[in-house]
Motif scaffolding. Structure first.
Motif, PDB file in Angstrom:
ATOM      1  N   PRO A   1      -5.587 -29.422  51.033  1.00 32.69           N
ATOM      2  CA  PRO A   1      -4.466 -28.581  50.609  1.00 32.69           C
ATOM      3  C   PRO A   1      -3.820 -29.035  49.304  1.00 32.69           C
ATOM      4  O   PRO A   1      -3.476 -28.199  48.461  1.00 32.69           O
ATOM      5  CB  PRO A   1      -3.486 -28.690  51.780  1.00 32.69           C
ATOM      6  CG  PRO A   1      -4.342 -29.033  52.957  1.00 32.69           C
ATOM      7  CD  PRO A   1      -5.437 -29.906  52.414  1.00 32.69           C
TER       8      PRO A   1
ATOM      9  N   GLY B   1      -6.056 -27.898  46.535  1.00 30.26           N
ATOM     10  CA  GLY B   1      -6.210 -26.447  46.491  1.00 30.26           C
ATOM     11  C   GLY B   1      -5.006 -25.725  45.925  1.00 30.26           C
ATOM     12  O   GLY B   1      -5.138 -24.853  45.060  1.00 30.26           O
ATOM     13  N   TRP B   2      -3.811 -26.070  46.402  1.00 27.35           N
ATOM     14  CA  TRP B   2      -2.627 -25.375  45.903  1.00 27.35           C
ATOM     15  C   TRP B   2      -2.351 -25.719  44.440  1.00 27.35           C
ATOM     16  O   TRP B   2      -1.846 -24.871  43.675  1.00 27.35           O
ATOM     17  CB  TRP B   2      -1.418 -25.701  46.774  1.00 27.35           C
ATOM     18  CG  TRP B   2      -1.548 -25.145  48.164  1.00 27.35           C
ATOM     19  CD1 TRP B   2      -1.653 -25.855  49.326  1.00 27.35           C
ATOM     20  CD2 TRP B   2      -1.635 -23.760  48.543  1.00 27.35           C
ATOM     21  NE1 TRP B   2      -1.784 -25.004  50.394  1.00 27.35           N
ATOM     22  CE2 TRP B   2      -1.777 -23.721  49.959  1.00 27.35           C
ATOM     23  CE3 TRP B   2      -1.602 -22.567  47.826  1.00 27.35           C
ATOM     24  CZ2 TRP B   2      -1.886 -22.521  50.658  1.00 27.35           C
ATOM     25  CZ3 TRP B   2      -1.715 -21.366  48.525  1.00 27.35           C
ATOM     26  CH2 TRP B   2      -1.849 -21.347  49.921  1.00 27.35           C
ATOM     27  N   ASP B   3      -2.702 -26.925  44.015  1.00 26.92           N
ATOM     28  CA  ASP B   3      -2.571 -27.271  42.600  1.00 26.92           C
ATOM     29  C   ASP B   3      -3.526 -26.438  41.745  1.00 26.92           C
ATOM     30  O   ASP B   3      -3.152 -25.955  40.663  1.00 26.92           O
ATOM     31  CB  ASP B   3      -2.855 -28.761  42.390  1.00 26.92           C
ATOM     32  CG  ASP B   3      -2.862 -29.148  40.919  1.00 26.92           C
ATOM     33  OD1 ASP B   3      -1.795 -29.079  40.286  1.00 26.92           O
ATOM     34  OD2 ASP B   3      -3.946 -29.489  40.398  1.00 26.92           O
TER      35      ASP B   3
ATOM     36  N   LYS C   1      -4.636 -23.454  42.435  1.00 25.78           N
ATOM     37  CA  LYS C   1      -4.098 -22.094  42.379  1.00 25.78           C
ATOM     38  C   LYS C   1      -3.006 -21.979  41.324  1.00 25.78           C
ATOM     39  O   LYS C   1      -2.925 -20.991  40.586  1.00 25.78           O
ATOM     40  CB  LYS C   1      -3.558 -21.685  43.746  1.00 25.78           C
ATOM     41  CG  LYS C   1      -2.984 -20.260  43.777  1.00 25.78           C
ATOM     42  CD  LYS C   1      -2.493 -19.907  45.156  1.00 25.78           C
ATOM     43  CE  LYS C   1      -1.951 -18.474  45.185  1.00 25.78           C
ATOM     44  NZ  LYS C   1      -0.730 -18.325  44.343  1.00 25.78           N
ATOM     45  N   ALA C   2      -2.159 -23.001  41.238  1.00 24.43           N
ATOM     46  CA  ALA C   2      -1.060 -22.966  40.273  1.00 24.43           C
ATOM     47  C   ALA C   2      -1.574 -22.960  38.843  1.00 24.43           C
ATOM     48  O   ALA C   2      -0.891 -22.459  37.934  1.00 24.43           O
ATOM     49  CB  ALA C   2      -0.134 -24.164  40.499  1.00 24.43           C
TER      50      ALA C   2
ATOM     51  N   LEU D   1      -8.686 -19.701  48.897  1.00 19.01           N
ATOM     52  CA  LEU D   1      -8.542 -21.101  49.296  1.00 19.01           C
ATOM     53  C   LEU D   1      -8.836 -21.252  50.781  1.00 19.01           C
ATOM     54  O   LEU D   1      -8.223 -20.566  51.614  1.00 19.01           O
ATOM     55  CB  LEU D   1      -7.126 -21.604  49.021  1.00 19.01           C
ATOM     56  CG  LEU D   1      -6.619 -21.549  47.582  1.00 19.01           C
ATOM     57  CD1 LEU D   1      -5.160 -21.987  47.523  1.00 19.01           C
ATOM     58  CD2 LEU D   1      -7.465 -22.419  46.660  1.00 19.01           C
TER      59      LEU D   1
ATOM     60  N   LEU E   1      -8.524 -24.324  53.185  1.00 18.42           N
ATOM     61  CA  LEU E   1      -7.966 -25.663  53.067  1.00 18.42           C
ATOM     62  C   LEU E   1      -7.950 -26.372  54.414  1.00 18.42           C
ATOM     63  O   LEU E   1      -8.845 -26.188  55.222  1.00 18.42           O
ATOM     64  CB  LEU E   1      -6.565 -25.569  52.449  1.00 18.42           C
ATOM     65  CG  LEU E   1      -6.515 -24.820  51.102  1.00 18.42           C
ATOM     66  CD1 LEU E   1      -5.082 -24.675  50.608  1.00 18.42           C
ATOM     67  CD2 LEU E   1      -7.385 -25.506  50.057  1.00 18.42           C
TER      68      LEU E   1
ATOM     69  N   ASP F   1      -0.248 -23.477  55.254  1.00 17.41           N
ATOM     70  CA  ASP F   1      -0.871 -24.402  54.297  1.00 17.41           C
ATOM     71  C   ASP F   1      -2.397 -24.433  54.403  1.00 17.41           C
ATOM     72  O   ASP F   1      -3.044 -25.160  53.640  1.00 17.41           O
ATOM     73  CB  ASP F   1      -0.328 -25.822  54.493  1.00 17.41           C
ATOM     74  CG  ASP F   1       1.024 -26.031  53.828  1.00 17.41           C
ATOM     75  OD1 ASP F   1       1.618 -25.035  53.370  1.00 17.41           O
ATOM     76  OD2 ASP F   1       1.502 -27.176  53.777  1.00 17.41           O
TER      77      ASP F   1
ATOM     78  N   GLY G   1      -4.417 -22.050  53.680  1.00 19.22           N
ATOM     79  CA  GLY G   1      -5.112 -21.325  52.627  1.00 19.22           C
ATOM     80  C   GLY G   1      -4.775 -19.860  52.574  1.00 19.22           C
ATOM     81  O   GLY G   1      -3.812 -19.377  53.176  1.00 19.22           O
TER      82      GLY G   1
END
Length: 477
Positions: free
Chosen positions: A233, A236-238, A240-241, A250, A252, A451, A453
């Motif tokens: 996670p 992955g979220w980084d 996406k940003a 994603l 995750l 969280d 995904g």
């Protein structure tokens, strides 16, 4: 069976050996098993440029041609079954029986994609819903989104790469892929098989092991129209940003819960939870981490499960009797060992396992774990299962949902009301009845919420993500 000493990367459909800078270890022995090339930013840039050039000719391939490529892969993977399984056993430390199971799923995933390649349907839509639209009709179809970027993880290096590659070929999207540096060989063998397909235009695919520092273009380059990432996670979220305007999918992490209700078949539940909690050393985002058992069954269930867990054989993954092989690294094993020790220091009871030797961590079973401990709240991603008990169904549902993750859950029950209530109220992407959270078939929609995904994998659903709707309106005159 023996692996090659050096493997190439694949740039614009061709094997290229610019260096041999990436050393990949046998995860059980710790020795270097083989080397492969690392892609530099210049190589990644050339791959993306090739994918852009290939976008139109890929989109123009007939559906039977795309199906033919996928059928070729199915045939070649069957012919190379033992090689693929052995490579997976070495580079991932996966017990050989689990490795063979993953090769079977790889074949299934490409076979499903071959079938779906000719089913990319559209729809005719009536538009004459009012006087102003009299004489108008509409229709839409799906067209390839364009060049795609794929980043795959270490834990299922064959099948999770396949869940990106096979749908892309089925819809006609060129792609660049970064396999995990710890386990790149499965994806490279897929590249070798794809390179045998002359019908694919140059630039249709590139498979490029790369360091994290050198791989930023996989995320940020605006020429790429979709990023599909499977992994942790935090990463992955980084991504996406930083992905800009491209579509992002994603898949995750997880912290999967399984409920064992009062009417469950205890023999069946224990058998499946042993599998779901400990197969491939728990290194699956849907591995059974939390087991929530009805009060009336708890003591019997706990004692029988602990006995089974203590009997699991751990050791060399090449031994067909081994059930628990190494984790991906000694660092990860020590991380999880630390979480176990912290939980025990906080009052948890160790029912089985808990010992660590290098990358090897025993199958571990805990009860009375504090809900604020790391091993309860975070993704263990290793061979650890936590037991707790519940008195009412609502308590069980609340505990399943008491997580920042929401990938899959399992429920062992014969009560149809509980089944439908779980489907309504459990905050997860998928619920498996009378089996474990870790059950997955490769044509079903798979993915999570919270969280865990966004978007869904599963061949047909990934194909939808890799296409865009193009509408056509016709006026009769």
């Amino acid at each position: 069976m023996k692996l090659q000493e050096v493997y190439p990367l694949y740039l614009n459909n061709r094997a290229v050996q610019p260096n041999a800078d990436l050393a990949v270890t046998d995860k059980y022995t710790g020795e270097i098993a083989f080397r492969t090339a690392l892609a530099t930013p210049d190589v990644i840039d050339a791959a993306i440029a090739g994918a852009v050039r290939a976008a139109e000719p890929m989109a123009q391939l007939a559906s039977f041609e795309r199906q033919g490529v996928l059928d070729h892969c199915v045939r070649r993977f069957r012919e190379r079954f033992d090689e693929l399984a052995y490579a997976l056993c070495v580079e991932a430390g996966k017990p050989i029986k689990d490795a063979e199971g993953e090769v079977t799923r790889l074949i299934d995933t490409f076979r499903i994609a071959a079938e779906e390649a000719t089913r990319n349907y559209g729809e005719v839509q009536p538009l004459d819903i009012s006087e102003r639209a009299r004489g108008y009709m509409g229709m839409w179809r799906r067209v390839p989104i364009g060049p795609c970027s794929f980043i795959s993880p270490f834990n299922f290096p064959l099948n999770l790469a396949a869940h990106k590659i096979a749908p892309a070929i089925a819809v006609g999207c060129p792609f660049v892929m970064k396999p995990a540096s710890l386990t790149p060989l499965g994806a490279l063998i897929m590249g070798e098989v794809l390179a045998e397909c002359d019908v694919l235009p140059e630039g249709a695919f590139s498979i490029l092991p790369a360091s994290r520092d050198g791989a930023d273009l996989f995320t940020t380059d605006e020429r790429l129209k979709l990023l599909s990432f499977t992994g942790s996670p935090g990463v992955g979220w980084d991504l996406k940003a930083r992905a800009g305007k491209k579509k992002v999918v994603l898949e995750l992490g997880g912290n999967a819960a399984v409920v064992v209700d009062a009417d469950a078949d205890l023999d069946h539940a224990i058998e499946r939870i042993v599998f779901g909690g400990y197969y491939q050393s728990g290194q699956s985002c849907i591995h059974v981490q939390r087991v929530i058992v009805h009060d009336s069954l708890y003591d019997t269930f706990r004692d029988r499960l602990a006995e089974r867990v203590k009997a699991l054989k751990w050791g060399d993954p090449k031994d067909r009797e081994t059930f628990i092989g190494p984790m991906i690294s000694a660092k990860e094993a020590q991380r999880l060992k630390g979480w176990i020790d912290q939980a025990v220091a906080g009052g948890a009871r160790l029912l089985a396992g808990g010992e660590c030797d290098g990358a090897m961590l025993q199958a571990t079973l805990l009860e009375d774990v504090a809900r604020d401990s790391a091993v309860y709240r975070e993704e263990a991603f290793g061979p650890v299962v936590i037991l707790s008990r519940f008195a009412s169904w609502d308590e069980a549902v609340e505990e399943v949902n008491d997580s920042k993750f929401g990938l899959q859950a399992g429920v062992f029950t014969r009560d149809l009301h509980q089944v439908l209530d779980a489907w309504d109220r459990m905050e997860v992407g998928g619920i498996v009845i009378n089996d474990v959270s870790s059950y997955r078939v490769d044509n079903m929609p798979y993915g999570g919420v919270k969280d865990s995904g966004l978007g869904r994998e599963g061949v047909r659903f990934a194909m939808e993500d890799m296409t865009e709707i193009r509408n056509l309106v016709i006026r009769r005159i």
